[in-house]
Design a protein around this motif. Structure first.
Motif, PDB file in Angstrom:
ATOM      1  N   VAL A  98      40.349-136.159 -36.561  1.00 36.90           N
ATOM      2  CA  VAL A  98      39.234-137.043 -36.923  1.00 36.90           C
ATOM      3  C   VAL A  98      39.621-137.930 -38.111  1.00 36.90           C
ATOM      4  O   VAL A  98      39.318-139.135 -38.140  1.00 36.90           O
ATOM      5  CB  VAL A  98      37.981-136.211 -37.238  1.00 36.90           C
ATOM      6  CG1 VAL A  98      36.877-137.097 -37.800  1.00 36.90           C
ATOM      7  CG2 VAL A  98      37.501-135.490 -35.984  1.00 36.90           C
ATOM      8  N   ALA A  99      40.301-137.334 -39.087  1.00 46.25           N
ATOM      9  CA  ALA A  99      40.687-138.104 -40.275  1.00 46.25           C
ATOM     10  C   ALA A  99      41.753-139.159 -39.961  1.00 46.25           C
ATOM     11  O   ALA A  99      41.928-140.109 -40.734  1.00 46.25           O
ATOM     12  CB  ALA A  99      41.198-137.154 -41.359  1.00 46.25           C
ATOM     13  N   SER A 100      42.460-138.977 -38.830  1.00 46.75           N
ATOM     14  CA  SER A 100      43.552-139.903 -38.491  1.00 46.75           C
ATOM     15  C   SER A 100      43.106-141.052 -37.592  1.00 46.75           C
ATOM     16  O   SER A 100      43.948-141.810 -37.101  1.00 46.75           O
ATOM     17  CB  SER A 100      44.679-139.124 -37.778  1.00 46.75           C
ATOM     18  OG  SER A 100      45.119-138.056 -38.564  1.00 46.75           O
ATOM     19  N   ILE A 101      41.804-141.181 -37.367  1.00 45.26           N
ATOM     20  CA  ILE A 101      41.319-142.263 -36.502  1.00 45.26           C
ATOM     21  C   ILE A 101      41.663-143.621 -37.115  1.00 45.26           C
ATOM     22  O   ILE A 101      41.613-143.792 -38.342  1.00 45.26           O
ATOM     23  CB  ILE A 101      39.786-142.138 -36.327  1.00 45.26           C
ATOM     24  CG1 ILE A 101      39.457-140.862 -35.557  1.00 45.26           C
ATOM     25  CG2 ILE A 101      39.222-143.333 -35.573  1.00 45.26           C
ATOM     26  CD1 ILE A 101      37.980-140.598 -35.463  1.00 45.26           C
ATOM     27  N   ASP A 102      42.016-144.529 -36.246  1.00 50.40           N
ATOM     28  CA  ASP A 102      42.368-145.877 -36.690  1.00 50.40           C
ATOM     29  C   ASP A 102      41.237-146.465 -37.546  1.00 50.40           C
ATOM     30  O   ASP A 102      40.076-146.490 -37.132  1.00 50.40           O
ATOM     31  CB  ASP A 102      42.600-146.754 -35.446  1.00 50.40           C
ATOM     32  CG  ASP A 102      43.256-148.088 -35.804  1.00 50.40           C
ATOM     33  OD1 ASP A 102      43.078-148.531 -36.945  1.00 50.40           O
ATOM     34  OD2 ASP A 102      43.932-148.650 -34.921  1.00 50.40           O
ATOM     35  N   LYS A 103      41.598-146.935 -38.726  1.00 51.98           N
ATOM     36  CA  LYS A 103      40.585-147.470 -39.647  1.00 51.98           C
ATOM     37  C   LYS A 103      39.875-148.695 -39.069  1.00 51.98           C
ATOM     38  O   LYS A 103      38.711-148.968 -39.398  1.00 51.98           O
ATOM     39  CB  LYS A 103      41.237-147.839 -40.989  1.00 51.98           C
ATOM     40  CG  LYS A 103      41.913-146.670 -41.688  1.00 51.98           C
ATOM     41  CD  LYS A 103      40.952-145.518 -41.912  1.00 51.98           C
ATOM     42  CE  LYS A 103      41.659-144.323 -42.549  1.00 51.98           C
ATOM     43  NZ  LYS A 103      40.809-143.115 -42.551  1.00 51.98           N
ATOM     44  N   ASP A 104      40.578-149.447 -38.215  1.00 50.94           N
ATOM     45  CA  ASP A 104      39.938-150.615 -37.588  1.00 50.94           C
ATOM     46  C   ASP A 104      38.774-150.189 -36.705  1.00 50.94           C
ATOM     47  O   ASP A 104      37.733-150.856 -36.646  1.00 50.94           O
ATOM     48  CB  ASP A 104      40.963-151.395 -36.759  1.00 50.94           C
ATOM     49  CG  ASP A 104      42.006-152.072 -37.637  1.00 50.94           C
ATOM     50  OD1 ASP A 104      41.705-152.264 -38.843  1.00 50.94           O
ATOM     51  OD2 ASP A 104      43.090-152.395 -37.124  1.00 50.94           O
ATOM     52  N   LEU A 105      38.975-149.041 -36.004  1.00 52.07           N
ATOM     53  CA  LEU A 105      37.891-148.542 -35.155  1.00 52.07           C
ATOM     54  C   LEU A 105      36.691-148.129 -36.000  1.00 52.07           C
ATOM     55  O   LEU A 105      35.532-148.349 -35.625  1.00 52.07           O
ATOM     56  CB  LEU A 105      38.385-147.361 -34.321  1.00 52.07           C
ATOM     57  CG  LEU A 105      39.412-147.668 -33.228  1.00 52.07           C
ATOM     58  CD1 LEU A 105      39.885-146.390 -32.559  1.00 52.07           C
ATOM     59  CD2 LEU A 105      38.818-148.619 -32.200  1.00 52.07           C
ATOM     60  N   VAL A 106      36.972-147.533 -37.150  1.00 56.45           N
ATOM     61  CA  VAL A 106      35.884-147.137 -38.048  1.00 56.45           C
ATOM     62  C   VAL A 106      35.130-148.377 -38.529  1.00 56.45           C
ATOM     63  O   VAL A 106      33.889-148.392 -38.600  1.00 56.45           O
ATOM     64  CB  VAL A 106      36.436-146.337 -39.245  1.00 56.45           C
ATOM     65  CG1 VAL A 106      35.321-145.984 -40.230  1.00 56.45           C
ATOM     66  CG2 VAL A 106      37.138-145.071 -38.760  1.00 56.45           C
ATOM     67  N   SER A 107      35.905-149.432 -38.837  1.00 57.65           N
ATOM     68  CA  SER A 107      35.262-150.676 -39.291  1.00 57.65           C
ATOM     69  C   SER A 107      34.393-151.263 -38.181  1.00 57.65           C
ATOM     70  O   SER A 107      33.291-151.779 -38.440  1.00 57.65           O
ATOM     71  CB  SER A 107      36.341-151.692 -39.707  1.00 57.65           C
ATOM     72  OG  SER A 107      37.142-151.157 -40.744  1.00 57.65           O
ATOM     73  N   VAL A 108      34.893-151.185 -36.943  1.00 56.06           N
ATOM     74  CA  VAL A 108      34.107-151.709 -35.811  1.00 56.06           C
ATOM     75  C   VAL A 108      32.794-150.947 -35.683  1.00 56.06           C
ATOM     76  O   VAL A 108      31.731-151.537 -35.430  1.00 56.06           O
ATOM     77  CB  VAL A 108      34.930-151.600 -34.506  1.00 56.06           C
ATOM     78  CG1 VAL A 108      34.051-151.865 -33.286  1.00 56.06           C
ATOM     79  CG2 VAL A 108      36.089-152.573 -34.531  1.00 56.06           C
ATOM     80  N   SER A 109      32.853-149.629 -35.869  1.00 62.00           N
ATOM     81  CA  SER A 109      31.621-148.829 -35.762  1.00 62.00           C
ATOM     82  C   SER A 109      30.606-149.248 -36.825  1.00 62.00           C
ATOM     83  O   SER A 109      29.399-149.231 -36.579  1.00 62.00           O
ATOM     84  CB  SER A 109      31.944-147.342 -35.895  1.00 62.00           C
ATOM     85  OG  SER A 109      32.325-147.022 -37.221  1.00 62.00           O
ATOM     86  N   LYS A 110      31.112-149.640 -37.998  1.00 64.23           N
ATOM     87  CA  LYS A 110      30.197-150.083 -39.061  1.00 64.23           C
ATOM     88  C   LYS A 110      29.596-151.437 -38.711  1.00 64.23           C
ATOM     89  O   LYS A 110      28.402-151.674 -38.937  1.00 64.23           O
ATOM     90  CB  LYS A 110      30.946-150.153 -40.392  1.00 64.23           C
ATOM     91  CG  LYS A 110      31.348-148.781 -40.941  1.00 64.23           C
ATOM     92  CD  LYS A 110      32.134-148.912 -42.231  1.00 64.23           C
ATOM     93  CE  LYS A 110      32.519-147.541 -42.761  1.00 64.23           C
ATOM     94  NZ  LYS A 110      33.392-147.620 -43.968  1.00 64.23           N
ATOM     95  N   VAL A 111      30.444-152.312 -38.141  1.00 64.10           N
ATOM     96  CA  VAL A 111      29.949-153.635 -37.760  1.00 64.10           C
ATOM     97  C   VAL A 111      28.875-153.510 -36.686  1.00 64.10           C
ATOM     98  O   VAL A 111      27.838-154.200 -36.713  1.00 64.10           O
ATOM     99  CB  VAL A 111      31.116-154.524 -37.259  1.00 64.10           C
ATOM    100  CG1 VAL A 111      30.579-155.812 -36.654  1.00 64.10           C
ATOM    101  CG2 VAL A 111      32.077-154.815 -38.397  1.00 64.10           C
TER     102      VAL A 111
END
Length: 359
Positions: A248-261
């Motif tokens: 879970v901690a290794s998820i691509d940060k771009d994907l995390v940013s997309v989830s926030k957007v």
């Protein structure tokens, strides 16, 4: 107009069929790998007309070499075993161990016949009582004879899966929380580091006392079953927890940013983003946990004398007959083969839900 030679059409059709066959073989190879039957792929390719020299080399590597190694092991075992004397006699060779496989099977058959005869007698007795008008004296008793070797195997498999499921139900949510939140990770990491190396032999007395004190004797499960299963849970949850948190901690940060957007809520983020990305490492943890659980269970059953393969081994050790060592070695091979099959099972499930080579 140019005339087409019919032989060219036949050759093209044959080549097309050949390519379709190879495509099917390559698709099946994934499952052959999962099942430990990778040698079937070059055999099928050779039968379909692929390069015989190259496929023979692959068959030798995947099938011939392992069979040769097993053969050398059996020869070395048969040669050296009689030279080692113990208090129970010489170490049994492959022939003696195989003989005990047959004896254990025959014991199981005899026990099944006894059980069947018991229920026939019980039915006859109850039918007679009903015919005499004594229906109130009819009783249905459960056969309580000696468990067979197959019963011991089944008990161990049920126990390890029960403990493994509890461990997974605890470890995966905790691992997701630890992977998503540095605060949660900081909170549980010291506990992981302290409890992860604890031996099942240390957990077992505590679990036994807690289960005896808190669990009713007429509950759904036998206390011995619950004790072994909880010990498996306590020792096997750590690989899943650690690998889930890491995945879970290794998820691509771009994907995390997309989830926030996209303003995903927590549940959508976990189910649509976190779990698919972390599944390979989660399954790696589950495979490790199941392997650990299986090893822990045998030790727990031996120490606590709870039903299962561990108790079978300990009983034979205490029995001390001339056949005990061979029966213990049968159990050792059974434990190893079941451990291998459990790993293949998890690998198959992993292959169904993940599409990565990181396994």
């Amino acid at each position: 107009m140019t005339a087409i030679d019919p032989s060219d059409l036949d050759a093209a059709a044959r080549e097309e069929r050949k390519q379709r066959t190879f495509t099917r073989i390559n698709a099946a190879d994934k499952w052959f790998q999962v099942l430990g039957l990778a040698w079937l792929t070059p055999v099928l390719k050779a039968a379909a007309g692929d390069n015989p020299k190259a496929q023979t080399k692959e068959i030798w590597r995947l099938l011939g070499v392992p069979l040769l190694a097993i053969g050398l092991f059996l020869v070395a075992w048969a040669s050296l075993a009689p030279t080692v004397q113990t208090s129970l006699g010489a170490i049994p060779g492959p022939a003696q161990v195989w003989e005990q496989v047959g004896n254990l099977h025959e014991d199981a058959q005899r026990e099944k016949e006894k059980e069947a005869a018991f229920y026939v007698r019980q039915d006859e007795r109850n039918a007679k009582l009903i015919a005499e008008g004594n229906s109130d004296r009819v009783k249905q008793r459960v056969y309580t004879g000696k468990p067979t070797y197959y019963d011991q195997i089944w008990t161990s498999i049920l126990t390890v899966f029960f403990g493994f499921l509890i461990a997974s139900a605890v470890a995966i949510p905790l691992g997701i929380a630890a992977g998503l939140s540095p605060t949660v990770n900081a909170a549980i990491n010291p506990l992981i580091q302290i409890f992860k190396p604890v031996s099942p032999l240390a957990w077992l007395p505590i679990v036994t006392m807690v289960v005896s004190a808190t669990y009713a004797a007429d509950g759904w499960f036998a206390k011995s079953f619950l004790t072994s299963a909880i010990t498996v849970t306590l020792c096997s949850l750590w690989p899943t927890l650690i690998n889930t948190a890491l995945g879970v901690a290794s998820i691509d940060k771009d994907l995390v940013s997309v989830s926030k957007v996209l303003k995903m809520n927590t549940w959508t983020k976990i189910t649509k983003l976190v779990l698919p990305s972390a599944l390979p490492l989660i399954f790696t943890g589950l495979r490790l946990s199941l392997g650990v659980g299986w090893m822990v269970l045998i030790a727990a059953e031996m120490l606590a004398q709870n039903p299962g393969l561990g108790k079978f081994v300990w009983d034979e050790f205490q029995n001390g007959s001339s056949q005990s060592l061979a029966k213990i070695m049968v159990a050792v091979f059974t434990i190893g083969i079941i451990g291998f099959l459990l790993d293949r099972l998890m690998y198959a499930i992993q292959s169904m839900f993940t599409f990565t080579n990181n396994r």
